[in-house]
Design a protein around this motif. Structure first.
Motif, mmCIF file in Angstrom:
data_model
loop_
_atom_site.group_PDB
_atom_site.id
_atom_site.type_symbol
_atom_site.label_atom_id
_atom_site.label_comp_id
_atom_site.label_asym_id
_atom_site.label_seq_id
_atom_site.Cartn_x
_atom_site.Cartn_y
_atom_site.Cartn_z
ATOM 1 N N SER A 177 104.887 81.637 97.957
ATOM 2 C CA SER A 177 103.879 82.680 97.752
ATOM 3 C C SER A 177 103.525 82.752 96.268
ATOM 4 O O SER A 177 104.199 82.172 95.417
ATOM 5 N N ILE A 178 102.494 83.506 95.946
ATOM 6 C CA ILE A 178 102.097 83.679 94.550
ATOM 7 C C ILE A 178 103.236 84.303 93.752
ATOM 8 O O ILE A 178 103.468 83.933 92.596
ATOM 9 N N LYS A 179 103.955 85.231 94.347
ATOM 10 C CA LYS A 179 105.082 85.863 93.660
ATOM 11 C C LYS A 179 106.159 84.829 93.322
ATOM 12 O O LYS A 179 106.666 84.785 92.204
ATOM 13 N N GLU A 180 106.486 83.973 94.280
ATOM 14 C CA GLU A 180 107.503 82.947 94.057
ATOM 15 C C GLU A 180 107.052 81.916 93.017
ATOM 16 O O GLU A 180 107.841 81.487 92.174
ATOM 17 N N VAL A 181 105.773 81.544 93.070
ATOM 18 C CA VAL A 181 105.247 80.574 92.103
ATOM 19 C C VAL A 181 105.243 81.170 90.697
ATOM 20 O O VAL A 181 105.658 80.514 89.735
ATOM 21 N N SER A 182 104.827 82.410 90.582
ATOM 22 C CA SER A 182 104.795 83.028 89.256
ATOM 23 C C SER A 182 106.209 83.178 88.691
ATOM 24 O O SER A 182 106.423 82.973 87.497
ATOM 25 N N TRP A 186 96.462 82.351 88.786
ATOM 26 C CA TRP A 186 95.072 82.334 89.261
ATOM 27 C C TRP A 186 94.119 81.854 88.173
ATOM 28 O O TRP A 186 93.162 81.125 88.454
ATOM 29 N N ARG A 187 94.354 82.238 86.926
ATOM 30 C CA ARG A 187 93.504 81.778 85.818
ATOM 31 C C ARG A 187 93.642 80.269 85.647
ATOM 32 O O ARG A 187 92.641 79.564 85.470
ATOM 33 N N TRP A 188 94.870 79.755 85.695
ATOM 34 C CA TRP A 188 95.088 78.307 85.568
ATOM 35 C C TRP A 188 94.338 77.548 86.666
ATOM 36 O O TRP A 188 93.781 76.482 86.421
ATOM 37 N N ILE A 189 94.321 78.096 87.879
ATOM 38 C CA ILE A 189 93.604 77.451 88.984
ATOM 39 C C ILE A 189 92.110 77.417 88.672
ATOM 40 O O ILE A 189 91.460 76.376 88.834
ATOM 41 N N ARG A 190 91.564 78.545 88.219
ATOM 42 C CA ARG A 190 90.130 78.585 87.869
ATOM 43 C C ARG A 190 89.799 77.577 86.780
ATOM 44 O O ARG A 190 88.712 77.003 86.760
ATOM 45 N N GLU A 191 90.717 77.388 85.839
ATOM 46 C CA GLU A 191 90.512 76.456 84.730
ATOM 47 C C GLU A 191 90.792 75.009 85.124
ATOM 48 O O GLU A 191 90.627 74.104 84.309
ATOM 49 N N GLY A 192 91.257 74.776 86.345
ATOM 50 C CA GLY A 192 91.555 73.426 86.805
ATOM 51 C C GLY A 192 92.872 72.880 86.279
ATOM 52 O O GLY A 192 93.084 71.674 86.287
ATOM 53 N N PRO A 250 96.113 76.500 96.076
ATOM 54 C CA PRO A 250 96.986 76.764 97.229
ATOM 55 C C PRO A 250 96.292 76.415 98.540
ATOM 56 O O PRO A 250 95.075 76.224 98.586
ATOM 57 N N LEU A 251 97.077 76.358 99.586
ATOM 58 C CA LEU A 251 96.535 76.272 100.933
ATOM 59 C C LEU A 251 96.210 77.694 101.360
ATOM 60 O O LEU A 251 97.023 78.601 101.183
ATOM 61 N N LYS A 252 95.035 77.909 101.893
ATOM 62 C CA LYS A 252 94.642 79.235 102.359
ATOM 63 C C LYS A 252 95.003 79.337 103.846
ATOM 64 O O LYS A 252 94.389 78.687 104.679
ATOM 65 N N LEU A 253 95.999 80.139 104.173
ATOM 66 C CA LEU A 253 96.417 80.309 105.557
ATOM 67 C C LEU A 253 95.582 81.369 106.271
ATOM 68 O O LEU A 253 95.455 81.324 107.495
ATOM 69 N N ALA A 283 97.743 82.916 100.648
ATOM 70 C CA ALA A 283 97.712 81.600 100.007
ATOM 71 C C ALA A 283 99.155 81.147 99.800
ATOM 72 O O ALA A 283 100.022 81.945 99.439
ATOM 73 N N ARG A 284 99.403 79.855 100.022
ATOM 74 C CA ARG A 284 100.742 79.304 99.821
ATOM 75 C C ARG A 284 100.624 77.938 99.148
ATOM 76 O O ARG A 284 99.695 77.179 99.389
ATOM 77 N N TRP A 285 101.616 77.637 98.316
ATOM 78 C CA TRP A 285 101.686 76.348 97.642
ATOM 79 C C TRP A 285 102.771 75.505 98.289
ATOM 80 O O TRP A 285 103.850 76.007 98.604
ATOM 81 N N ARG A 286 102.497 74.216 98.438
ATOM 82 C CA ARG A 286 103.490 73.283 98.978
ATOM 83 C C ARG A 286 104.423 72.841 97.864
ATOM 84 O O ARG A 286 103.996 72.662 96.719
#
Length: 55
Positions: free
Chosen positions: A4-9, A20-26, A31-34, A39-42
């Motif tokens: 989850s976003i909490k676990e990734v952060s 989320w900012r890093w994702i916007r910046e590429g 994440p995969l949108k369930l 949203a979850r990351w593999r």
């Protein structure tokens, strides 16, 4: 395994807003949108990202 976003952060020691900012910046894998609000990351995507940082 999915994270989850909490676990990734927590994994990277930053706030969820930073992820989320890093994702916007590429700069971070998307994440995969369930569902619209889930949203979850593999694990494999996070490991590939980390390997790219080591170079």
């Amino acid at each position: 395994m999915f994270y989850s976003i909490k676990e990734v952060s927590e994994r990277y020691g930053v706030a969820p807003k930073s992820i989320w900012r890093w994702i916007r910046e590429g700069r971070f894998p998307k994440p995969l949108k369930l569902s619209p609000k889930t949203a979850r990351w593999r694990e494999a995507d996070l490991q590939a990202y980390e390997e790219g940082l080591e170079k």
